[in-house]
Design a protein around this motif. Sequence first.
Motif, PDB file in Angstrom:
ATOM      1  N   GLY A 170      24.241  63.520  52.019  1.00  0.00           N
ATOM      2  CA  GLY A 170      23.193  62.845  52.770  1.00  0.00           C
ATOM      3  C   GLY A 170      23.736  61.848  53.769  1.00  0.00           C
ATOM      4  N   GLU A 171      24.865  61.209  53.429  1.00  0.00           N
ATOM      5  CA  GLU A 171      25.453  60.235  54.341  1.00  0.00           C
ATOM      6  C   GLU A 171      25.869  60.885  55.663  1.00  0.00           C
ATOM      7  OE1 GLU A 171      26.891  59.098  50.124  1.00  0.00           O
ATOM      8  OE2 GLU A 171      26.581  60.912  51.294  1.00  0.00           O
ATOM      9  N   ALA A 172      26.131  62.211  55.619  1.00  0.00           N
ATOM     10  CA  ALA A 172      26.639  62.889  56.805  1.00  0.00           C
ATOM     11  C   ALA A 172      25.544  63.374  57.748  1.00  0.00           C
ATOM     12  CB  ALA A 172      27.514  64.080  56.379  1.00  0.00           C
ATOM     13  N   MET A 173      24.335  63.657  57.186  1.00  0.00           N
ATOM     14  CA  MET A 173      23.321  64.218  58.080  1.00  0.00           C
ATOM     15  C   MET A 173      22.029  63.424  58.152  1.00  0.00           C
ATOM     16  SD  MET A 173      22.018  65.702  55.167  1.00  0.00           S
ATOM     17  CE  MET A 173      23.096  67.071  54.798  1.00  0.00           C
ATOM     18  N   LEU A 174      21.743  62.601  57.159  1.00  0.00           N
ATOM     19  CA  LEU A 174      20.460  61.908  57.154  1.00  0.00           C
ATOM     20  C   LEU A 174      20.263  60.950  58.335  1.00  0.00           C
ATOM     21  CD1 LEU A 174      19.181  60.939  53.590  1.00  0.00           C
ATOM     22  CD2 LEU A 174      18.000  62.204  55.391  1.00  0.00           C
ATOM     23  N   PRO A 175      21.264  60.150  58.715  1.00  0.00           N
ATOM     24  CA  PRO A 175      21.022  59.259  59.856  1.00  0.00           C
ATOM     25  C   PRO A 175      20.580  60.003  61.107  1.00  0.00           C
ATOM     26  CG  PRO A 175      22.984  58.548  58.691  1.00  0.00           C
ATOM     27  CD  PRO A 175      22.578  59.867  58.088  1.00  0.00           C
ATOM     28  N   ASP A 176      21.267  61.092  61.470  1.00  0.00           N
ATOM     29  CA  ASP A 176      20.884  61.858  62.656  1.00  0.00           C
ATOM     30  C   ASP A 176      19.493  62.463  62.500  1.00  0.00           C
ATOM     31  OD1 ASP A 176      23.229  61.282  63.937  1.00  0.00           O
ATOM     32  OD2 ASP A 176      24.208  63.174  63.424  1.00  0.00           O
ATOM     33  N   LEU A 177      19.195  62.986  61.316  1.00  0.00           N
ATOM     34  CA  LEU A 177      17.893  63.603  61.080  1.00  0.00           C
ATOM     35  C   LEU A 177      16.772  62.572  61.184  1.00  0.00           C
ATOM     36  CD1 LEU A 177      16.010  65.902  60.220  1.00  0.00           C
ATOM     37  CD2 LEU A 177      16.597  65.373  57.835  1.00  0.00           C
ATOM     38  N   LEU A 178      16.941  61.432  60.543  1.00  0.00           N
ATOM     39  CA  LEU A 178      15.886  60.415  60.557  1.00  0.00           C
ATOM     40  C   LEU A 178      15.675  59.843  61.958  1.00  0.00           C
ATOM     41  CD1 LEU A 178      16.606  58.549  57.198  1.00  0.00           C
ATOM     42  CD2 LEU A 178      14.934  60.359  57.643  1.00  0.00           C
ATOM     43  N   LEU A 179      16.764  59.640  62.692  1.00  0.00           N
ATOM     44  CA  LEU A 179      16.619  59.138  64.061  1.00  0.00           C
ATOM     45  C   LEU A 179      15.893  60.150  64.952  1.00  0.00           C
ATOM     46  CD1 LEU A 179      20.095  57.429  64.544  1.00  0.00           C
ATOM     47  CD2 LEU A 179      17.870  56.284  64.412  1.00  0.00           C
ATOM     48  N   MET A 180      16.212  61.435  64.782  1.00  0.00           N
ATOM     49  CA  MET A 180      15.511  62.465  65.551  1.00  0.00           C
ATOM     50  C   MET A 180      14.027  62.507  65.197  1.00  0.00           C
ATOM     51  SD  MET A 180      14.007  65.651  65.628  1.00  0.00           S
ATOM     52  CE  MET A 180      14.500  66.496  64.144  1.00  0.00           C
ATOM     53  N   LEU A 181      13.707  62.396  63.907  1.00  0.00           N
ATOM     54  CA  LEU A 181      12.303  62.407  63.503  1.00  0.00           C
ATOM     55  C   LEU A 181      11.572  61.171  64.010  1.00  0.00           C
ATOM     56  CD1 LEU A 181      12.618  63.767  59.844  1.00  0.00           C
ATOM     57  CD2 LEU A 181      11.954  65.019  61.907  1.00  0.00           C
ATOM     58  N   SER A 182      12.283  60.067  64.081  1.00  0.00           N
ATOM     59  CA  SER A 182      11.683  58.850  64.634  1.00  0.00           C
ATOM     60  C   SER A 182      11.354  59.036  66.115  1.00  0.00           C
ATOM     61  CB  SER A 182      12.639  57.668  64.451  1.00  0.00           C
ATOM     62  OG  SER A 182      12.161  56.517  65.098  1.00  0.00           O
TER      63      SER A 182
END
Length: 608
Positions: A170-182
């Motif tokens: 999760g540390e590798a993909m969650l930041p990018d995913l959450l920022l895109m969803l934001s």
Amino acid sequence: MVFKEWNDRRWDAMASVSRPSRYAGGEWGKIAPKESPSLRMCLCFPDVYEVGMSYLGFQLLYDMIKKIDEIDVERAYCPWIDMEKEMRHRGVQLGSLESDRSLSDFDVVGFTLQYELSFTNILTMLDLGDIPLKSADRGDSVPLVIAGGPGALSPEPISDFVDLFCLGDGEAMLPDLLLMLSETKGMNRQDRLKLASEIPGVYAPSVLNWEFSPLGASFSGISAPFRRVIAPDMDSICPDSAIVPSSSILHDRIAVELFRGCSRGCRFCQAGMIYRPIRERSPQKVVETVSRLADSTGWDEISLVSLASCDYPHIEETIMALKPLMEEKDMKLSLPSLRMDNFSLSLASGLDVMKKSGLTLAPEGGTQRIRDVINKGVSEENVEESIRSAFDHGWERMKLYFMMGLPTETYDDLKGIIDIAERAVAIGRSMKRRADINVSVAGFVPKPHTPFQWEPQDSMESFRDKGRWLKSRVKNRKISLKYHEPSQSFIEGVMARGDRRLGEVIDRAWKIGARFDGWSETFNLSIWQQAFSDCSVDPAWYANRERPKDEGFPWDHIDCGVTREFLWREREKSKLEALTVDCREGSCSCCGWQSNGCNWYHGGKQNG
């Protein structure tokens, strides 16, 4: 439901149930919700509080997401059956522990898929949180439902209910995913899902179409496979804080990872395959993290965790560096996942800061033959030395963990389980120890992405016969033997290697009462049998048949890094009872990671 603090109805519900502390919140170390974040996420664990709070992953992700300025995170756990009943009776929605905000008022809710028998609890939480169960029924204003964990690498049985799967760390993909969803809030839901599926490590089930035939599963849609991503630098993902539970939990202590991955290659072990390659944390970072968490939490026990803690090459150095801190704060150390060798036990017992309680050892198989089949790498001499060393270093209670139903198993292999237990008692008595031996026998469940993914699982009747056979041969009062409930192992096996057609079964089972299927006191096989019948699905087709070499699997679109060719070679070697040496000690096993980030494939030496 409009967001507000704990209301009278919820407190009334809590007063009517067992263990109300599960729902009270008020923990030390939790961080107050942000005022106006651009995206709100709720981490949802599909089991009760004391299980979910013992899961290290949520502690890591909570700390990481809180550090992203424009995004906030809270947590929710599955209410026990009595609390679910009270909530429905009183019209109370499931909300987060931090703010009691209903799940439907978040932008994203994220589940961890640690265990197949928690699938129906996901539906309970969605329904109590006022979120439509099926992805196809959710509109643009409904929270996106995402899921990660090991179960996300064979996701199809639960794919009707999940919008996005996160594959890997999760540390590798969650930041990018959450920022895109934001950034895409307000867009059409399907457009957002398609954009998300372009992020490495993210899979949207809606982008694939499936067909099923006697030759197996096949898919069409956008390009696949979807590749699992990893966090390569363990030192960069250390938590700065941890939440201290408000009531007792299963693992009530500081937990710090030593490394991720395993190269031992046990053929039954999904974790050993899907968490490759090995990525170590530096001893300095381990000590620094333990010190920081000890100061901020007040816990008096430390657990250094990994799939095999004593495989950490700096283990002695790390423990000695931690010793002054532990002595100063009167803390104890535990090392889970000890190997069956004299080094591990000598290390675990020879330090006065080590927690001394019951010891668990895992021979897995009762004979050398079956241990060679599964590539366990444990010899008869290792078993003897480990038991003797344990008693020599002061342990008197020992748990021995085995599996039954392993490929090529015979009753001689099962008899070996009793032989090892009796040998343990005899060794203990010869050393004037009490020697209480608890034997636990689990039914083997073939898992995806392992060499045994082609193997048939034993039937429930076979598991039950073998369990009873084992119990009937325990004559020594110093030995107690328990075997896992065969019907639970059967449903786990169906879900582990199932396809998208099982979504209808899960939905039906939940609607007629399936709850907390991983708990023996609440599991009900008849509910699942009714669900399979109502949906015209044969569960034995998923669990109890051998699969041909070239059958299309419903997880073929997920690339966990280990190749199908390697797994088949390992299966063929298992039939020959041939071992594959740990690549850190010998040559490269060519599992698929040798050209994709593995640092251990040059003669067993780390390639810096």
